[in-house]
Design an enzyme around this catalytic site. Sequence first.
Site, PDB file in Angstrom:
ATOM      1  N   THR A 251       4.107   2.529   5.840  1.00 38.42           N
ATOM      2  CA  THR A 251       2.705   2.108   5.872  1.00 38.42           C
ATOM      3  C   THR A 251       1.963   3.033   6.816  1.00 38.42           C
ATOM      4  O   THR A 251       2.503   3.420   7.858  1.00 38.42           O
ATOM      5  CB  THR A 251       2.536   0.661   6.373  1.00 38.42           C
ATOM      6  OG1 THR A 251       1.167   0.490   6.776  1.00 38.42           O
ATOM      7  CG2 THR A 251       3.419   0.337   7.546  1.00 38.42           C
TER       8      THR A 251
ATOM      9  N   ASP B 271       2.258  -0.301  12.231  1.00 35.98           N
ATOM     10  CA  ASP B 271       2.226  -1.570  12.961  1.00 35.98           C
ATOM     11  C   ASP B 271       3.480  -2.410  12.755  1.00 35.98           C
ATOM     12  O   ASP B 271       3.443  -3.625  12.922  1.00 35.98           O
ATOM     13  CB  ASP B 271       0.976  -2.371  12.562  1.00 35.98           C
ATOM     14  CG  ASP B 271       0.954  -2.669  11.067  1.00 35.98           C
ATOM     15  OD1 ASP B 271       1.797  -2.117  10.325  1.00 35.98           O
ATOM     16  OD2 ASP B 271       0.088  -3.442  10.635  1.00 35.98           O
TER      17      ASP B 271
ATOM     18  N   ASP C 210      -0.328   2.289   8.694  1.00 36.98           N
ATOM     19  CA  ASP C 210      -0.872   1.569   9.861  1.00 36.98           C
ATOM     20  C   ASP C 210      -0.011   1.637  11.115  1.00 36.98           C
ATOM     21  O   ASP C 210      -0.472   1.323  12.207  1.00 36.98           O
ATOM     22  CB  ASP C 210      -1.101   0.088   9.496  1.00 36.98           C
ATOM     23  CG  ASP C 210      -2.279  -0.091   8.568  1.00 36.98           C
ATOM     24  OD1 ASP C 210      -3.159   0.789   8.560  1.00 36.98           O
ATOM     25  OD2 ASP C 210      -2.331  -1.102   7.849  1.00 36.98           O
TER      26      ASP C 210
ATOM     27  N   ARG D 255      -6.869  -2.639   9.499  1.00 34.15           N
ATOM     28  CA  ARG D 255      -7.460  -3.973   9.520  1.00 34.15           C
ATOM     29  C   ARG D 255      -7.022  -4.732  10.775  1.00 34.15           C
ATOM     30  O   ARG D 255      -7.817  -5.355  11.440  1.00 34.15           O
ATOM     31  CB  ARG D 255      -7.075  -4.735   8.251  1.00 34.15           C
ATOM     32  CG  ARG D 255      -8.320  -5.133   7.464  1.00 34.15           C
ATOM     33  CD  ARG D 255      -7.991  -5.648   6.084  1.00 34.15           C
ATOM     34  NE  ARG D 255      -8.252  -4.636   5.079  1.00 34.15           N
ATOM     35  CZ  ARG D 255      -7.744  -4.634   3.860  1.00 34.15           C
ATOM     36  NH1 ARG D 255      -6.895  -5.572   3.488  1.00 34.15           N
ATOM     37  NH2 ARG D 255      -8.063  -3.687   3.007  1.00 34.15           N
TER      38      ARG D 255
ATOM     39  N   GLY E 178       0.835  -1.199   0.000  1.00 35.16           N
ATOM     40  CA  GLY E 178       0.000   0.000   0.000  1.00 35.16           C
ATOM     41  C   GLY E 178       0.868   1.246   0.000  1.00 35.16           C
ATOM     42  O   GLY E 178       1.885   1.300   0.683  1.00 35.16           O
TER      43      GLY E 178
ATOM     44  N   ASP F 147       4.947  -5.052   5.915  1.00 36.63           N
ATOM     45  CA  ASP F 147       5.233  -6.427   6.261  1.00 36.63           C
ATOM     46  C   ASP F 147       5.551  -7.320   5.057  1.00 36.63           C
ATOM     47  O   ASP F 147       6.565  -8.023   5.033  1.00 36.63           O
ATOM     48  CB  ASP F 147       3.970  -6.982   6.940  1.00 36.63           C
ATOM     49  CG  ASP F 147       4.333  -7.712   8.194  1.00 36.63           C
ATOM     50  OD1 ASP F 147       5.321  -7.300   8.840  1.00 36.63           O
ATOM     51  OD2 ASP F 147       3.633  -8.688   8.533  1.00 36.63           O
TER      52      ASP F 147
ATOM     53  N   ARG G 190       0.761  -5.104  -6.042  1.00 35.86           N
ATOM     54  CA  ARG G 190       0.894  -6.390  -5.401  1.00 35.86           C
ATOM     55  C   ARG G 190       1.429  -7.359  -6.446  1.00 35.86           C
ATOM     56  O   ARG G 190       1.135  -7.211  -7.619  1.00 35.86           O
ATOM     57  CB  ARG G 190      -0.475  -6.873  -4.894  1.00 35.86           C
ATOM     58  CG  ARG G 190      -0.669  -6.604  -3.420  1.00 35.86           C
ATOM     59  CD  ARG G 190      -2.056  -6.151  -3.081  1.00 35.86           C
ATOM     60  NE  ARG G 190      -2.006  -4.962  -2.227  1.00 35.86           N
ATOM     61  CZ  ARG G 190      -2.356  -4.957  -0.945  1.00 35.86           C
ATOM     62  NH1 ARG G 190      -2.785  -6.053  -0.363  1.00 35.86           N
ATOM     63  NH2 ARG G 190      -2.276  -3.855  -0.223  1.00 35.86           N
TER      64      ARG G 190
END
Lengths: 328, 328, 328, 328
Positions: free
Chosen positions: D129, D133, D131, D175, D14, D106, D75
């Site tokens: 990212t 995370d 996120d 997510r 992403g 990741d 992707r």
Amino acid sequence: MVNIKRIGVFTSGGDAPGMNACIRAVVRTALYEKLSVTGIYQGYQGMLDGNFTEMTSRSVSNIIQLGGTILKTARCLEFKTKEGRAKAYENVKAAGIDALVAIGGDGTFTGADFFSKEYDIPVICIPGTIDNDLYGSDFTLGYDTATNTVIEAIDKIRDTAASHERLFFIEVMGRDSGCIALNAGIAGGAEAILLPEKETAIDELIAHLSAADGRGKKSSSIVIVAEGDQNGGAYNVAKKVKEKFDYYDTKVSILGHLQRGGSPSSFDRVLASRLGFAAVKELLKGNNRMTVGVRGNEVVTTPLEEAINNKEYKLSSDMLELVQVLAI
Amino acid sequence: MVNIKRIGVFTSGGDAPGMNACIRAVVRTALYEKLSVTGIYQGYQGMLDGNFTEMTSRSVSNIIQLGGTILKTARCLEFKTKEGRAKAYENVKAAGIDALVAIGGDGTFTGADFFSKEYDIPVICIPGTIDNDLYGSDFTLGYDTATNTVIEAIDKIRDTAASHERLFFIEVMGRDSGCIALNAGIAGGAEAILLPEKETAIDELIAHLSAADGRGKKSSSIVIVAEGDQNGGAYNVAKKVKEKFDYYDTKVSILGHLQRGGSPSSFDRVLASRLGFAAVKELLKGNNRMTVGVRGNEVVTTPLEEAINNKEYKLSSDMLELVQVLAI
Amino acid sequence: MVNIKRIGVFTSGGDAPGMNACIRAVVRTALYEKLSVTGIYQGYQGMLDGNFTEMTSRSVSNIIQLGGTILKTARCLEFKTKEGRAKAYENVKAAGIDALVAIGGDGTFTGADFFSKEYDIPVICIPGTIDNDLYGSDFTLGYDTATNTVIEAIDKIRDTAASHERLFFIEVMGRDSGCIALNAGIAGGAEAILLPEKETAIDELIAHLSAADGRGKKSSSIVIVAEGDQNGGAYNVAKKVKEKFDYYDTKVSILGHLQRGGSPSSFDRVLASRLGFAAVKELLKGNNRMTVGVRGNEVVTTPLEEAINNKEYKLSSDMLELVQVLAI
Amino acid sequence: MVNIKRIGVFTSGGDAPGMNACIRAVVRTALYEKLSVTGIYQGYQGMLDGNFTEMTSRSVSNIIQLGGTILKTARCLEFKTKEGRAKAYENVKAAGIDALVAIGGDGTFTGADFFSKEYDIPVICIPGTIDNDLYGSDFTLGYDTATNTVIEAIDKIRDTAASHERLFFIEVMGRDSGCIALNAGIAGGAEAILLPEKETAIDELIAHLSAADGRGKKSSSIVIVAEGDQNGGAYNVAKKVKEKFDYYDTKVSILGHLQRGGSPSSFDRVLASRLGFAAVKELLKGNNRMTVGVRGNEVVTTPLEEAINNKEYKLSSDMLELVQVLAI
């Protein structure tokens, strides 16, 4: 009437947000109409230098949201001479350019008028300047964006002004036109607005600020000063006020050139798109030496000479009155 | 150890975005813990004047997103005197305030330290200043927002700089600390950054700009000048450069106080919320004369004296190096 | 003709950015003219509930920049009944309100017309709705801000669309009016725009997108869908396109109510200030059942009945054409 | 140890704001160190396709402020196969690339780890990212910008929520990670925040909202729902709440992909510049299979395997607690 196969497009004078959106519209409308398009860099200077580029649909991809102008702009004294224009014409002719779309202000329009008459080349002018002081359009490209930029600055300054009980003088662009100052001043909730078009006595300003103070409003007074105000700019106004009105801590902010940049507002992008589209359409109709503009919701044209020889100040009388009323 | 029933909260020194979010967190955390809260207006001045207000959950509704400080702030010379502090203490005692949360910078911390020692009143300090120059926290309230404000201005100026091939000097806040200048300069893609912490010879600056020019980058050179730079601010730097380096049209922009305002960034709002929450928790643990701050993702405390007596410049060596590297 | 001593002001229907700036102008103009002002909360509902507040100059300080409406708004079925209006009138009379200024859309205007006729109370209406679909004004309050909000979203989505070669469908407000969709779509450089006023066959849309694809533009296709589009909103359009046009990864974004909020643009703040000022002036001139609006740069009035019984779609024919042209 | 002469740089997974600033830093640092740089389009897909471009200092001019990624991203299932990686390696070798800098999340890290081990090619990974995370850095590229984008949306929605007494459910990205939801929720002053990491019973949520209501706060309740929340997203939460809690008008807003775009914040641009710079420096030191990140104010490295095999949720316990406290 010339059979137009290739148009040249350029931006000239001070840059303004929306110029890129306008270039895009000129290029894509011309391509749609099966014309070729030459981009001329740095306005009249680029004509003199033959600084040209072929414009495709791709050249103007992803530029509608960008401030500035991808064709750049410059001031050009040489174009004011007969020899300069002769050289420019040679380059234009050599490049196969049959007609021109010029985006800019007063000086741009005057240059285009001369050039078009001298060399019988069709030209349509698009009003692009943050000052909104051109005849023939309710709005010029970039003015709406610049005003939004100014009110964002005022909103920020009001935060800190209110926290400290300070008097702020904010200088905004406008050497001859108070359009940005008046509109941004009203929109920013300024206590007073100093315009080039109207002399403001310092004593009167102080009386006004003192009255507001007496009504318990002192905590966030903001005074907008157009750079062309007759008291000589924000630093001078602040100094003169301070000599006579000791209560406040005063601060001066000079917004400067950041008012010229930034991603154009929706209003400016739509205006730019419509005027760019209309300019090419006018050329195809065989028109020459016209400006395109908006009146209300409609696109209109004005003879270039009329646009050059008239001033149109967009300071409605109700707006001048409401500055006084709303600051109570 | 005092049994705390009512805390007083105030903002002092220069205001910074995030102060309101911090006041909100202090008030709501205290109410949640069944404490009462007094809002003290205008920092130490308000203590001297007994300018207090009862804070409820409603008092701090819908303020998390506002710049400035609803409790206002002021400088207060009188609090530096023993008599001043005595008067302040009387007001504080009369209002039933058992402990204090002070939000501000160096001067605020020093005043709090004196006051707490003199009158044995617990105080926790929260670093609030756009300069990010306090010891004990990776970040201070308002710094992130101010840096974002500066890069928005740089982004706008770059639009017009690029359209005209101009050299821009932008003066940003930072009398002793180059933190905003360095970070905003890197983030804005500036060609050069002049900091208070580091002498920059004008000749070196010119050599650097000329080299960039030689690599064909001349069209959008931007130089960031911290107000505390040793050459005397952006106007002076511009003047000195212009004397020796004639190529460019140069323009100066003084951002001024708009850097203090604006809706706080997410970073500042979260930081403010965490530190306000932590300050009340520290008081309840019986701690005194501490600052709260963040290190990495964790909230930490520092003895107030240590915070006052140390300087922490957040100019990592990699960042100083990468200014040179990225401007190529 | 009533001798007006106190006016009531309220906002009704969907809220729109600029309503607060408008309330401020109504209040301050009225106070300047030595009238008293009652603020009526939640529109007609507040009239029924007698939910009133006295408005002073301070009540409207520092609100010009705020989205939403400090007087709140609500839908009110009871006001559509004769009994409801009777109750409302009793409260209005008891509060000494001699005249009304109503800020809102179609439903607000209709209610005001009924009420004014039934109880012979002067009322001036101000067009406030993001949809820009009212007769009697080139622009309605909030429309310019909402359009800017949408293009900011489009600009952000284009970043990620371009990075991934995706087809995005963005649903914007407009149940009956495509004004936001058309303007934001042009300003956002959308490949296609689906409007309530115009049926768009899915096959035609696919053909258009495929053609763009063939010209190598596939990397950033954005389709704007007004919520009132006849294909049933962005999710349905996306689904139908996906069934027949497999190339792309498609994503849907529903902007929703964030389009109603935000600090009003300069344009909306100035418009709101002018119309609020004008509304009070019209009442003082003895006018009744009028709307105030702008045409070009001038403030104009329209009989309320005429405004209610006419539709004015601001989709100029040149704009519909240029969507096709600029997407090449 | 390889003697590195040319590095390849790519973005994968992403996209996130700051990726362009990071590419710029990688390219300019490498050029400064006399290395050549190949830009690889669309991540691993571009390796497979040999979709490469030579990067110069000019290639990365004026991109620091742009969202998205000029190198695009995709992707790529084929890279997960041994054959796919073999083909990729051939292209990489043919292009003379000696080492890689990978920017992504990741999946990007895992692919890089495999590839580097299989073909003994040095790789440094940069966490990119929204996120936040990833293990090994307090912050990942894009997270700060995304959080600011979300709070701007919340601020706008609060305007209209407050004007209407409505309950809003805003779904934000995340997510598996509630980092955006938690931080933006705190910063936006949300009444409740639903995270993937923590089950929230609907009854509990209703009890919490009712309590707030009882304290007279009902006028502007906003609930943030991470897309990965266990109740199934904002639409489902709203539906379930509505079944049991009838008081409010509820509205749902799905922010979607606009959270990925936008001009990066100052924080993200500086982080991107530092990590891009550091990645090249690590390669030159002879390091391999590392990630670069920040801890506090310092750049740190982590072995790639460690980064892949650990999760790091940045939800500090004080933050989870203060959500409850501040919503009173």
